[in-house]
Design an enzyme around this catalytic site. Sequence first.
Site, PDB file in Angstrom:
ATOM      1  N   SER A  48       0.842  -1.190   0.000  1.00  0.00           N
ATOM      2  CA  SER A  48       0.000   0.000   0.000  1.00  0.00           C
ATOM      3  C   SER A  48       0.886   1.253   0.000  1.00  0.00           C
ATOM      4  O   SER A  48       1.763   1.364  -0.850  1.00  0.00           O
ATOM      5  CB  SER A  48      -0.937  -0.056   1.217  1.00  0.00           C
ATOM      6  OG  SER A  48      -2.008   0.830   1.059  1.00  0.00           O
ATOM      7  N   ASP A 102      -8.575  -6.626  -4.750  1.00  0.00           N
ATOM      8  CA  ASP A 102      -8.182  -5.303  -4.256  1.00  0.00           C
ATOM      9  C   ASP A 102      -8.684  -4.250  -5.249  1.00  0.00           C
ATOM     10  O   ASP A 102      -8.208  -4.191  -6.383  1.00  0.00           O
ATOM     11  CB  ASP A 102      -6.652  -5.261  -4.141  1.00  0.00           C
ATOM     12  CG  ASP A 102      -6.122  -3.936  -3.583  1.00  0.00           C
ATOM     13  OD1 ASP A 102      -6.908  -2.971  -3.459  1.00  0.00           O
ATOM     14  OD2 ASP A 102      -4.914  -3.870  -3.280  1.00  0.00           O
ATOM     15  N   HIS A 145      -7.952  -5.300  -0.443  1.00  0.00           N
ATOM     16  CA  HIS A 145      -6.643  -4.670  -0.240  1.00  0.00           C
ATOM     17  C   HIS A 145      -5.955  -5.209   1.018  1.00  0.00           C
ATOM     18  O   HIS A 145      -4.741  -5.375   1.046  1.00  0.00           O
ATOM     19  CB  HIS A 145      -6.856  -3.159  -0.130  1.00  0.00           C
ATOM     20  CG  HIS A 145      -5.588  -2.383   0.001  1.00  0.00           C
ATOM     21  ND1 HIS A 145      -4.595  -2.421  -0.949  1.00  0.00           N
ATOM     22  CD2 HIS A 145      -5.148  -1.538   0.974  1.00  0.00           C
ATOM     23  CE1 HIS A 145      -3.599  -1.630  -0.566  1.00  0.00           C
ATOM     24  NE2 HIS A 145      -3.904  -1.086   0.593  1.00  0.00           N
TER      25      HIS A 145
END
Lengths: 382, 211
Positions: free
Chosen positions: A158, A322, A355
């Site tokens: 991320s 995601d 995610h």
Amino acid sequence: MRTLAPFPVVEHQRVVLEEGLTLDCGATIRPLAVAFRTYGTLNAARSNAILICHALTGDQYVAERQPVTGKPGWWSNLVGPGLPVDTDRFFVICANVLGGCMGTTGPREEMTDEDGRGMGRPWGTDFPTVTIRDMVRTQKKLVDHLGITRLLAVIGGSMGGMQVLEWAATYPDSVLAAAPVACATHHSAQNIAFHEVGRAAIHADPDWKGGRYWEDGRIPAQGLSVARMIAHITYLSEEALMRKFGRRLQGASAVTFLEDVFQVESYLRHQGSTFVRRFDANSYLTITRAMDYFDLSQEHGSVAAAFENTPTRFFVASFSSDWLFPTSESRALVRALNAAAARTSFVEITTDKGHDAFLLDEPDFHRALGGFLRGAAREAGL
Amino acid sequence: MPDGHIRYVAKNMRLDLRLIAEMIPEGARVLDIGCGDGSLMAHLVEEKRADARGIEIDMGAATDAVAQGLSVIHGDADNDLAFYPDGAFDYVVLSRTLQAVERPREVLRQMLRIGRHAILSFPNFGHWQVRWKLLSTGRMPDTETWSRPWYETPNIHPCTILDFVALAGLDGYVIERWLAVDEKGARAPWRRSVRLANLFGEQALFLLRRK
């Protein structure tokens, strides 16, 4: 909403760099404190160091109990003795990001003047705008301080993945292997939009007081909690929400139309209310902005140009469900790396966990990352 | 030991991959399209100090290859070759895949754009058994090589050795070497005559370069 008292402040291990750092925005922060943790042993050649970069609300406690919340380290399933990031073999470093709230210089720390003198109040919203590259420059100073000239690997998911990309682009000779996971080369308009809703929730909280909530010891709990709830939805997939909660009600078997609470609501409220105990609202504003500003191609002309003739080898991983950092963005990164003739591995892990999957037990992801690191270690002669 | 693992794979490598490996010199930059779990790549890295990269469409196989420490991306020949720069590789390998891609002519063009040489293997649809099955039964051939029914075969662009030679001529590629091999990948003895190879070779292996 029930508001719990913030967790007590704890002392974090940190290094204070008197020379400070000049930021992309032109401001200089002096001195610069970097809170960090290390695991494993640095070898004599100083060639077995791996830097891990944390995500938006992560911290340096990657593989041990978090001293503030008491929860296990956020990547303790991946980093540790005998695990894919093997601390019996590698020296693992993780630092709290610039602008964070776990000991590194950020809005919650004491503001300093141009000469580095403390001003007796926190930075608050006077903390300058920082970028992902500023975070990486901060980490580079820490790595230099530890006497390490080349990292075996830089790993992160991320926002951590954005830092990995920035590391490889800014300090190519200092990164043998880079593993950007569940990320992208820029923050998309949709992602900026979600962040803006979160920031608006904080701004709208009367307890935020224009950022000066530290004056009377309050926190904008309502606003920060809503920001966390919105963000949390983006970390999960529709499938995972359906599987975990479905349309089930909290404490009831059928809808009564009298203050029914769905389990998913209750879950989100819990996420929001625990988050505000550990995270600083002004830090949240600062770091989300840094993510929004991130655009590797704007910094370098194109993504391929950012990695032209790079000596670094890459492992890119995305997760099929995601939608915050979808596979298409990782694939675009991979194609740019191929255009730059970089040595690149790429896998898309099939999962319904959204995610968040990069933090969870995904055996194929762990196996692939472990193999990538072993390959890099082999090349480094370890 | 990871190194021992690589040797193990090389020893058990498919015979047709060994024939391909023989064509590749020491230290070459190689792209293996459809690299599977990376057997050929591992062999080239280990035995020939090659700089080997791979593309694999099957996620499980791609993950296995990455877990061995190989530079493999999940992708496919039709969509990913366009993103590599001109002349990035000395050899671009496509083994037993040409007949399954969407645009074989474009894939071939891309291979010889990004690589100085292309090495291709494909099953020969001109083999006598294929011809005989079609002639005698009037239905799509069902052989050891062509084993899936027409409605679910991934092999959407079958061709014969003569067809391939004609395409290479049409697009101006030089055939540096060619071999006809049997199903197991062992060399077959029809080296002199392309027409005989087209009748008796189950698989074909070509080494091409640009003019």
